[in-house]
Motif scaffolding. Structure first.
Motif, PDB file in Angstrom:
ATOM      1  N   ARG A   1       0.826  -1.198   0.000  1.00 16.35           N
ATOM      2  CA  ARG A   1       0.000   0.000   0.000  1.00 16.35           C
ATOM      3  C   ARG A   1       0.865   1.254   0.000  1.00 16.35           C
ATOM      4  O   ARG A   1       0.588   2.207  -0.728  1.00 16.35           O
ATOM      5  CB  ARG A   1      -0.910  -0.028   1.232  1.00 16.35           C
ATOM      6  CG  ARG A   1      -1.943   1.086   1.306  1.00 16.35           C
ATOM      7  CD  ARG A   1      -2.935   1.024   0.169  1.00 16.35           C
ATOM      8  NE  ARG A   1      -4.181   1.692   0.524  1.00 16.35           N
ATOM      9  CZ  ARG A   1      -4.898   2.407  -0.331  1.00 16.35           C
ATOM     10  NH1 ARG A   1      -4.520   2.544  -1.592  1.00 16.35           N
ATOM     11  NH2 ARG A   1      -6.040   2.966   0.056  1.00 16.35           N
ATOM     12  N   SER A   2       1.919   1.238   0.810  1.00 21.62           N
ATOM     13  CA  SER A   2       2.745   2.446   0.900  1.00 21.62           C
ATOM     14  C   SER A   2       3.489   2.712  -0.410  1.00 21.62           C
ATOM     15  O   SER A   2       3.908   3.832  -0.676  1.00 21.62           O
ATOM     16  CB  SER A   2       3.724   2.351   2.075  1.00 21.62           C
ATOM     17  OG  SER A   2       4.588   1.260   1.879  1.00 21.62           O
ATOM     18  N   GLN A   3       3.593   1.689  -1.254  1.00 27.90           N
ATOM     19  CA  GLN A   3       4.216   1.887  -2.569  1.00 27.90           C
ATOM     20  C   GLN A   3       3.206   2.156  -3.683  1.00 27.90           C
ATOM     21  O   GLN A   3       3.554   2.140  -4.856  1.00 27.90           O
ATOM     22  CB  GLN A   3       5.033   0.650  -2.950  1.00 27.90           C
ATOM     23  CG  GLN A   3       6.282   0.449  -2.096  1.00 27.90           C
ATOM     24  CD  GLN A   3       6.998  -0.835  -2.492  1.00 27.90           C
ATOM     25  OE1 GLN A   3       7.820  -0.842  -3.398  1.00 27.90           O
ATOM     26  NE2 GLN A   3       6.643  -1.922  -1.829  1.00 27.90           N
ATOM     27  N   GLY A   4       1.944   2.356  -3.309  1.00 28.75           N
ATOM     28  CA  GLY A   4       0.984   2.784  -4.320  1.00 28.75           C
ATOM     29  C   GLY A   4      -0.036   1.749  -4.763  1.00 28.75           C
ATOM     30  O   GLY A   4      -0.819   2.013  -5.688  1.00 28.75           O
TER      31      GLY A   4
END
Lengths: 403, 403
Positions: free
Chosen positions: A188-191
């Motif tokens: 999630r933190s990478q998109g």
């Protein structure tokens, strides 16, 4: 800020769909599903995409029109009153709707369009005859462009990083839920857009199936070789609160979705070592995926890959464990992947149309042992002019960790 | 390990549905959707639930039958060949299928059942007449049991903890994506099943809409008052990579799903202070939710809540900003919630059937200012015998943080 496809992308997609429409004898098609509309317009707002077999498509939008106008790469107009949809089409496509000898034949995505909407559409557009165009639309999307392959590759990078974070955190006693939480956080933190899209009715997927030992081997409704216990009968797949133990297979079948495009990969891990029966099965899975890589070439029939894999499993006496166990087996070896995780072609009996360059497929040989667990491997491949190329980049190994 | 409802739960659900069937003149209904099947059986495996207006239901299962048998609270059998479904029903329900004067009238969930499946069902069960029973099935689920309310309350606790973690991490310059990643991580690690279910065709939701400033005010297809820019035109809602700034509203509209049951709540935050125009609108949203709490009583018509809220917005000259802006407004104030996030009743024109004890509703007055942002508040309420009770437990305040 958003990455957008090159201009020719939209023209090529239109051409491909129109060629298939012409071949099928359909005068046009109407796409109602959000993913299908996005594929043909570049926008995912609520509405309908009407594509004539010849000429320019129109995107009829209910909401948000302003956003659709700013995103769409085709003619985009407001739908207005749904009841007048037929009159609107007649005005926009007079040639199609004024054939004296026959009513226009419109294909639609009946595999996803709700029956209620079908009834309303046939009422609102009484001039038309309707036909199921689901297969045609799925075929259109089965061959990917360079832009699409790049998006899937980007998703593969994200999944690989997330897997490494998950592996680095693996400990005896951590729950399956704890493990997937770490993996999902990394994606999630990478998109990762936060959802994975599946076309099949009632099919759902979180970010994949993360499950260990006997919990991984529990059968489910999920249309894949491994299910998992899940957190509740209301979420009966993937992770549970079961603690991960020693010397048991940990199945990490994960994917993520970047810019709308999805990757799928599986790795098996173990803290300690696998029981020999499962280690043997894992080696067969590896042999199947290696043989599949030889067969993933333009011209080969998708069903042949499943047949050969099943034969390899049979030869070693594992056919009853292949792709699920007993009554709960699935009858495929892999599946197309792109905007949805269950795209075409499927590596299964009945899929005879030969593989083509540009197709992207996840191949996932797995073996299920009730009470013990699931082992296997999965890569996503691009069919090239001469063979195939893996898009997944995680090391192809059994992750064996020290206690 | 799983929490399961008390035994009478299944009996009560059956009774409620059968009462509505009898009232509607339907002989039976066939539920095809996973959530609907779970509601009536306690299992979510692939298949169909057949409920006669009188007598016992049967769950016909395709996969996984063994799992369905272990989970289901009603008679559960294998479906076998789909083509023989009609014969199977005839054998199991001879009275219903041997009326000499008429064909049995079966209601089905046509709002979600794909047209393709509808065609196959009518072919496999040619003895029947069919009718859309979507409204009836949604009405059945609108009144919740104590067990269901407890599940929603548990989800509310999880969402509240996640909100606090998100608020504690808020910093100028962090992206919307970073903020939602923290919130989702907190929810997932506490047992959020990893997806939120929406019934509406083409409607999707991640864990809500987290968006700040002008990005929050961008219109979308999403059937809610606030959309958000999203990460891509292929995921055009909720978070983007936009950094959060000073003195702008940060809309945190989040939910999670525990044991299948969903909560929905919204809080507004700001680092620094809100522009006075937005602060005024926020106060109107608070006044609307307070007035709604007075109206949330058995006997009140759902549409009245929307009408009064709209009037309050009009009185202060904010009607064009209420529940979205201009052409992109939605025409409701709130919605039922439970196994799905978009349940009935809707607080909207046309919903006249009075509120009943046991209904659970999310009420979400919001105001959209293009270029500036969205402010508002949302709680989820249970209708009690005498009024309502909030299930959401996050403090009802504007979260004002120091820079």
């Amino acid at each position: 800020m958003h990455i957008t496809p090159p201009q020719e992308e939209w023209i090529n997609r239109k051409i491909r769909l129109q060629q298939l429409l012409a071949k099928s004898g359909l005068d046009s098609c109407l796409v109602s599903q959000n993913v299908g509309i996005y594929y043909l317009t570049g926008s995912m707002q609520t509405g309908y995409l009407f594509m004539p077999a010849e000429g320019e498509p129109t995107y009829y939008v209910r909401r948000s029109l302003s956003r659709a106008v700013s995103e769409s790469q085709v003619r985009t107009v407001g739908l207005g009153s749904f009841r007048n949809f037929g009159k609107l089409l007649e005005a926009d496509y007079p040639t199609l709707f004024s054939q004296s000898d026959k009513r226009p034949l419109i294909g639609a995505d009946f595999d996803v369009m709700p029956a209620q909407l079908y009834f309303r559409l046939t009422e609102a557009i009484p001039q038309a005859q309707w036909k199921d165009a689901s297969a045609l639309l799925r075929n259109t999307r089965s061959v990917k462009s360079t832009y699409e392959v790049d998006r899937i590759s980007k998703a593969a990078e994200v999944a690989a990083t997330a897997l490494e974070k998950g592996i680095a955190s693996l400990r005896i006693g951590m729950t399956e839920l704890e493990l997937i939480t770490i993996i999902e956080n990394a994606m999630r933190s990478q998109g990762h857009i936060g959802i994975m899209r599946m076309r099949g009715y009632n099919q759902e997927i979180m970010t994949g199936v993360v499950a260990a030992g006997e919990a991984a081997a529990e059968p489910t409704y999920f249309d894949g070789p491994a299910g998992g216990r899940g957190l509740s009968p209301a979420a009966p797949q993937s992770v549970s609160l079961r603690p991960i133990g020693r010397n048991e297979p940990i199945l990490i079948d994960i994917g993520c979705c970047i810019d709308g495009y999805t990757i799928d990969q599986t790795r098996t891990a173990v803290i300690g070592e696998l029981p020999s029966e499962l280690m043997d099965a894992y080696k067969v899975a590896k042999a199947i995926i290696k043989r599949s890589e030889e067969l993933l070439c333009p011209g080969v029939s998708p069903e042949r890959l499943y047949a050969e894999a099943l034969e390899m499993a049979e030869t070693v006496g594992l056919s009853n464990h292949f792709m699920g166990f007993g009554d709960d087996q699935v009858k495929f070896l892999g599946h197309g992947i792109g905007l949805e995780i269950d795209e075409w072609p499927v590596l299964a009996k009945g899929f005879q149309e030969p593989l083509e360059p540009g197709m992207v497929l996840a191949v996932e040989p797995k073996f299920t042992f009730p009470g013990l667990g699931v082992v296997g491997i999965e890569n996503t491949y691009l069919i090239t002019e001469t063979g195939c190329m893996a898009l997944t980049i995680s090391p192809e190994k059994l992750y064996e960790l020290q206690d």
